[in-house]
Design an enzyme around this catalytic site. Structure first.
Site, PDB file in Angstrom:
ATOM      1  N   ALA A   1       6.788  44.437 113.035  1.00 18.47           N
ATOM      2  CA  ALA A   1       5.723  44.876 112.129  1.00 18.47           C
ATOM      3  C   ALA A   1       5.557  43.944 110.932  1.00 18.47           C
ATOM      4  O   ALA A   1       4.676  44.145 110.105  1.00 18.47           O
ATOM      5  CB  ALA A   1       5.989  46.303 111.662  1.00 18.47           C
TER       6      ALA A   1
ATOM      7  N   GLY B   1      21.801  38.896 104.595  1.00 26.96           N
ATOM      8  CA  GLY B   1      22.703  39.992 104.256  1.00 26.96           C
ATOM      9  C   GLY B   1      24.134  39.562 104.568  1.00 26.96           C
ATOM     10  O   GLY B   1      24.383  38.901 105.575  1.00 26.96           O
TER      11      GLY B   1
ATOM     12  N   TYR C   1     -18.817  19.415 138.789  1.00 28.48           N
ATOM     13  CA  TYR C   1     -19.480  20.302 137.835  1.00 28.48           C
ATOM     14  C   TYR C   1     -20.890  19.799 137.559  1.00 28.48           C
ATOM     15  O   TYR C   1     -21.090  18.625 137.283  1.00 28.48           O
ATOM     16  CB  TYR C   1     -18.646  20.304 136.543  1.00 28.48           C
TER      17      TYR C   1
ATOM     18  N   GLY D   1      10.597  48.803 105.070  1.00 29.41           N
ATOM     19  CA  GLY D   1      11.937  48.306 105.349  1.00 29.41           C
ATOM     20  C   GLY D   1      12.356  48.495 106.799  1.00 29.41           C
ATOM     21  O   GLY D   1      11.708  49.206 107.570  1.00 29.41           O
TER      22      GLY D   1
ATOM     23  N   LYS E   1       2.826  36.618 113.262  1.00 28.82           N
ATOM     24  CA  LYS E   1       3.994  35.731 113.367  1.00 28.82           C
ATOM     25  C   LYS E   1       4.653  35.776 114.745  1.00 28.82           C
ATOM     26  O   LYS E   1       4.960  34.737 115.331  1.00 28.82           O
ATOM     27  CB  LYS E   1       5.025  36.086 112.293  1.00 28.82           C
TER      28      LYS E   1
ATOM     29  N   LEU F   1      11.647  45.141 116.450  1.00 27.05           N
ATOM     30  CA  LEU F   1      10.842  45.249 115.227  1.00 27.05           C
ATOM     31  C   LEU F   1       9.883  44.062 115.117  1.00 27.05           C
ATOM     32  O   LEU F   1      10.308  42.912 115.089  1.00 27.05           O
ATOM     33  CB  LEU F   1      11.741  45.308 113.989  1.00 27.05           C
TER      34      LEU F   1
ATOM     35  N   ARG G   1       4.481  33.875 105.425  1.00 28.53           N
ATOM     36  CA  ARG G   1       4.925  32.496 105.164  1.00 28.53           C
ATOM     37  C   ARG G   1       4.561  31.529 106.291  1.00 28.53           C
ATOM     38  O   ARG G   1       4.708  30.328 106.154  1.00 28.53           O
ATOM     39  CB  ARG G   1       6.445  32.475 104.915  1.00 28.53           C
TER      40      ARG G   1
ATOM     41  N   TYR H   1     -10.344  11.107 138.797  1.00 31.42           N
ATOM     42  CA  TYR H   1     -10.398  12.528 138.477  1.00 31.42           C
ATOM     43  C   TYR H   1     -10.569  13.312 139.769  1.00 31.42           C
ATOM     44  O   TYR H   1     -11.579  13.168 140.461  1.00 31.42           O
ATOM     45  CB  TYR H   1     -11.549  12.860 137.520  1.00 31.42           C
TER      46      TYR H   1
HETATM   47  C1  UD1 Z   1      17.020  41.036 107.509  1.00 29.59           C
HETATM   48  C2  UD1 Z   1      18.297  41.831 107.199  1.00 29.59           C
HETATM   49  C3  UD1 Z   1      19.358  40.845 106.678  1.00 29.59           C
HETATM   50  C4  UD1 Z   1      19.604  39.760 107.697  1.00 29.59           C
HETATM   51  C5  UD1 Z   1      18.289  39.061 108.064  1.00 29.59           C
HETATM   52  C6  UD1 Z   1      18.514  38.135 109.230  1.00 29.59           C
HETATM   53  C7  UD1 Z   1      17.649  44.059 106.493  1.00 29.59           C
HETATM   54  C8  UD1 Z   1      17.428  44.969 105.340  1.00 29.59           C
HETATM   55  N1  UD1 Z   1      18.033  42.812 106.203  1.00 29.59           N
HETATM   56  O1  UD1 Z   1      16.526  40.509 106.300  1.00 29.59           O
HETATM   57  O2  UD1 Z   1      20.576  41.538 106.426  1.00 29.59           O
HETATM   58  O3  UD1 Z   1      20.536  38.827 107.192  1.00 29.59           O
HETATM   59  O4  UD1 Z   1      17.290  40.016 108.466  1.00 29.59           O
HETATM   60  O5  UD1 Z   1      17.371  37.371 109.496  1.00 29.59           O
HETATM   61  O6  UD1 Z   1      17.490  44.487 107.624  1.00 29.59           O
HETATM   62  N2  UD1 Z   1      10.212  44.647 109.731  1.00 29.59           N
HETATM   63  C9  UD1 Z   1       9.391  45.673 110.103  1.00 29.59           C
HETATM   64  N3  UD1 Z   1       9.030  46.588 109.172  1.00 29.59           N
HETATM   65  C10 UD1 Z   1       9.471  46.535 107.885  1.00 29.59           C
HETATM   66  C11 UD1 Z   1      10.294  45.463 107.503  1.00 29.59           C
HETATM   67  C12 UD1 Z   1      10.660  44.541 108.447  1.00 29.59           C
HETATM   68  O7  UD1 Z   1       8.988  45.790 111.269  1.00 29.59           O
HETATM   69  O8  UD1 Z   1       9.094  47.424 107.104  1.00 29.59           O
HETATM   70  C13 UD1 Z   1      10.605  43.684 110.755  1.00 29.59           C
HETATM   71  C14 UD1 Z   1      10.066  42.278 110.521  1.00 29.59           C
HETATM   72  O9  UD1 Z   1       8.883  42.099 111.256  1.00 29.59           O
HETATM   73  C15 UD1 Z   1      11.171  41.406 111.084  1.00 29.59           C
HETATM   74  C16 UD1 Z   1      12.434  42.237 110.862  1.00 29.59           C
HETATM   75  O10 UD1 Z   1      12.013  43.562 110.698  1.00 29.59           O
HETATM   76  O11 UD1 Z   1      11.011  41.194 112.470  1.00 29.59           O
HETATM   77  C17 UD1 Z   1      13.256  41.771 109.657  1.00 29.59           C
HETATM   78  O12 UD1 Z   1      12.529  41.923 108.472  1.00 29.59           O
HETATM   79  P1  UD1 Z   1      12.593  40.887 107.291  1.00 29.59           P
HETATM   80  O13 UD1 Z   1      11.796  41.407 106.178  1.00 29.59           O
HETATM   81  O14 UD1 Z   1      12.280  39.536 107.811  1.00 29.59           O
HETATM   82  O15 UD1 Z   1      14.147  40.987 106.890  1.00 29.59           O
HETATM   83  P2  UD1 Z   1      15.013  39.899 106.127  1.00 29.59           P
HETATM   84  O16 UD1 Z   1      14.718  39.947 104.683  1.00 29.59           O
HETATM   85  O17 UD1 Z   1      14.891  38.607 106.812  1.00 29.59           O
HETATM   86 CA    CA Z   2      13.487  37.652 108.480  1.00 33.41          CA
END
Ligand code: UD1
Ligand code: CA
Length: 452
Positions: A13, A144, A374, A82, A25, A11, A18, A353
């Site tokens: 996206a 989580g 050069y 999500g 990122k 993942l 931040r 150099y």
């Molecule tokens: C997530 C977990 C959390 C865990 C934490 C660890 C979930 C709901 N929560 O939270 O339990 O403790 O990671 O770091 O999974 N992403 C997408 N598309 C989306 C949302 C997210 O591609 O719609 C990708 C982000 O780029 C990232 C990853 O998923 O690489 C995690 O997303 P992020 O929003 O950072 O989750 P956390 O709130 O950190």
């Molecule tokens: Ca995260």
């Protein structure tokens, strides 16, 4: 290790707001390589097919993914709804690889290694339908939490924002890395709802939803360092520090001597042989190989270079891409080398150099020599033959060849090829006036005295 096929869904996206950076990122680097590349390499090494989920119009992310994992498929998640929704963006891959184990990785969690992934998949061999990689961070806030029943069985994951006060006391946390061995991952994930604090489709709910469908979930624990998640520049630096510390330990375990390991910086692909000594404050950029017995002295900056056995580099040397040092070559202080091959035992010990060309075995490049490579438009080559001696402060204006064994007089500006064994001298002849200095001093002191 499991013999079943595996699909890794990475993942990537997330917006990464931040980081306060225009660069996506997951393209920020650790040890000279993007976080995404680290994750893809771990997945490749663990063995399996790879699907990457990227945000729309993130060409740079897709390009990096395909550079590192040419066989990977890239999917777009149209809206960020999500982590479960993100995995479902790769639904065609889930369908194509139905029957495979599915492992979900986050591209912003770059330190997960193939060994940890193998352990996670090992839990699926034991009959679990879902295996979650858990850890105990110093501060669980934001993560989580893994909810276990009285028998220690994982029953659900509760996101921090949705957790009760009691649940927030739990320190066993979700790393985000999850493995599935269920008949149909897509159908399991499509049953996840979004009735939660963020209104998102949480991948973490797969545990509770899967349980209802009879899929047993289990936890595999790892070190907090293995699953550092990167959301800020400070966390990026913290992950870099962990990576560097591991790389140093590995190098020393393999027989590299480091006088002050904390001050040595390596890249993802740095190769250092046993019996190499590295003094304090050395930086290795990408593409460096150092062979046995070499010594890298303090404050040297090295990238894209190969350093032969027994060579000595530094202190304060700069080796740039294409610097190829043969065995026992000496490169000394304030010498910069770029795209030059140096034969065995060649030396350039001070303030030079050397750019574009070659230096034969045993040649000596005097202090202050410059390869003038050069002209403002094109680069050209300087070739110094074996055993040649280039006097100090010479300018070798490329393209130019210095024959083997030739001498170049100090201070020469050499614009024409020099034959082997010849002396080339390019400077006006010296003019000497006997007794001039004494007469000058007498005359000047008389003049000063008259002024008083
Ligand atoms: C997530 C977990 C959390 C865990 C934490 C660890 C979930 C709901 N929560 O939270 O339990 O403790 O990671 O770091 O999974 N992403 C997408 N598309 C989306 C949302 C997210 O591609 O719609 C990708 C982000 O780029 C990232 C990853 O998923 O690489 C995690 O997303 P992020 O929003 O950072 O989750 P956390 O709130 O950190
Ligand atoms: Ca995260």
């Amino acid at each position: 290790m499991s013999s079943r096929p595996c699909l890794f869904v990475v993942l990537a996206a997330g917006k990464g707001t931040r980081m306060k950076s225009a660069l996506p990122k997951v393209l920020h680097k650790i040890a000279g390589q993007s976080m995404l590349a680290h994750v893809l390499q771990a997945a490749s090494q663990a063995g399996g097919q790879i699907a990457i989920v990227a945000a729309p119009e993130s060409e740079a992310v897709a390009a990096e993914a395909l550079r590192v994992a040419p066989g990977a498929k890239v999917f777009e998640q149209v809206q960020q709804r999500g982590t479960a929704d993100a995995v479902l963006a790769a639904k065609p891959a889930l369908e194509e690889h139905s029957g495979s184990d599915v492992v979900v990785l986050f591209a912003d969690t770059p330190l997960v290694g193939p060994d940890v992934l193998a352990r996670l998949r090992g839990a699926l061999d034991g009959g679990a339908g879902i295996a979650v990689l858990g850890f105990r961070p110093e501060d669980p806030t934001g993560y989580g939490r893994l909810l276990l029943d009285g028998d220690g069985v994982l029953t659900a994951i509760r996101e921090d924002k949705d957790a009760s006060t009691a649940e927030k006391q739990i320190d066993l946390c979700n790393s985000g890395v999850m493995a599935f061995r269920v008949p149909d991952v897509a159908s399991l994930l499509s049953r996840i709802g979004n009735a939660n604090a963020k209104g998102e489709f949480y991948l973490t709910d797969a545990v509770a939803v899967g349980r209802e469908a009879g899929a047993k979930a289990t936890v595999v624990q790892c070190d907090a360092d293995d699953v550092l998640g990167i959301n800020t520049q400070e966390q990026l630096a913290a992950a870099e520090a962990v990576w560097q510390s591991r790389a140093r330990s590995l190098a020393m375990a393999n027989g590299v001597t480091m006088i002050a390991p904390d001050t040595v910086w390596m890249s993802f692909d740095t190769k250092i042989a046993a019996e190499v000594t590295i003094e304090p404050n050395v930086f290795f950029g990408p593409g460096v190989t150092v062979e046995s017995g070499a010594r890298i002295m303090g404050f040297s900056h090295i990238e894209g270079a190969t350093i032969g056995a027994g060579a000595r580099v530094g202190p304060f040397a700069r080796l740039r891409p294409g610097a190829r040092l043969g065995a026992n070559v000496h490169i000394g202080n304030y010498v910069e080398v770029k795209n030059v091959t140096l034969g065995e035992g060649a030396k350039a010990n001070h303030l030079s150099y050397l750019g574009d060309g070659s230096v034969g075995a045993g040649a000596n490049i005097g202090a202050g020599t410059i390869f003038c490579n050069y002209d403002g438009f094109n680069k050209a080559k300087t070739e110094v033959g074996e055993g040649a001696f280039v006097g100090s402060n010479s300018s070798l204006v490329a393209p130019v060849k210095i024959g083997s064994g030739a001498y170049i007089g100090s201070g020469s500006v050499i614009t024409k090829d020099v034959s082997p064994g010849a002396l080339a001298l390019e400077r006006s002849s010296q003019d000497e006036r006997p007794g001039w200095a004494d007469k000058f001093r007498i005359m000047m002191s008389r003049r000063k005295a008259a002024e008083k």
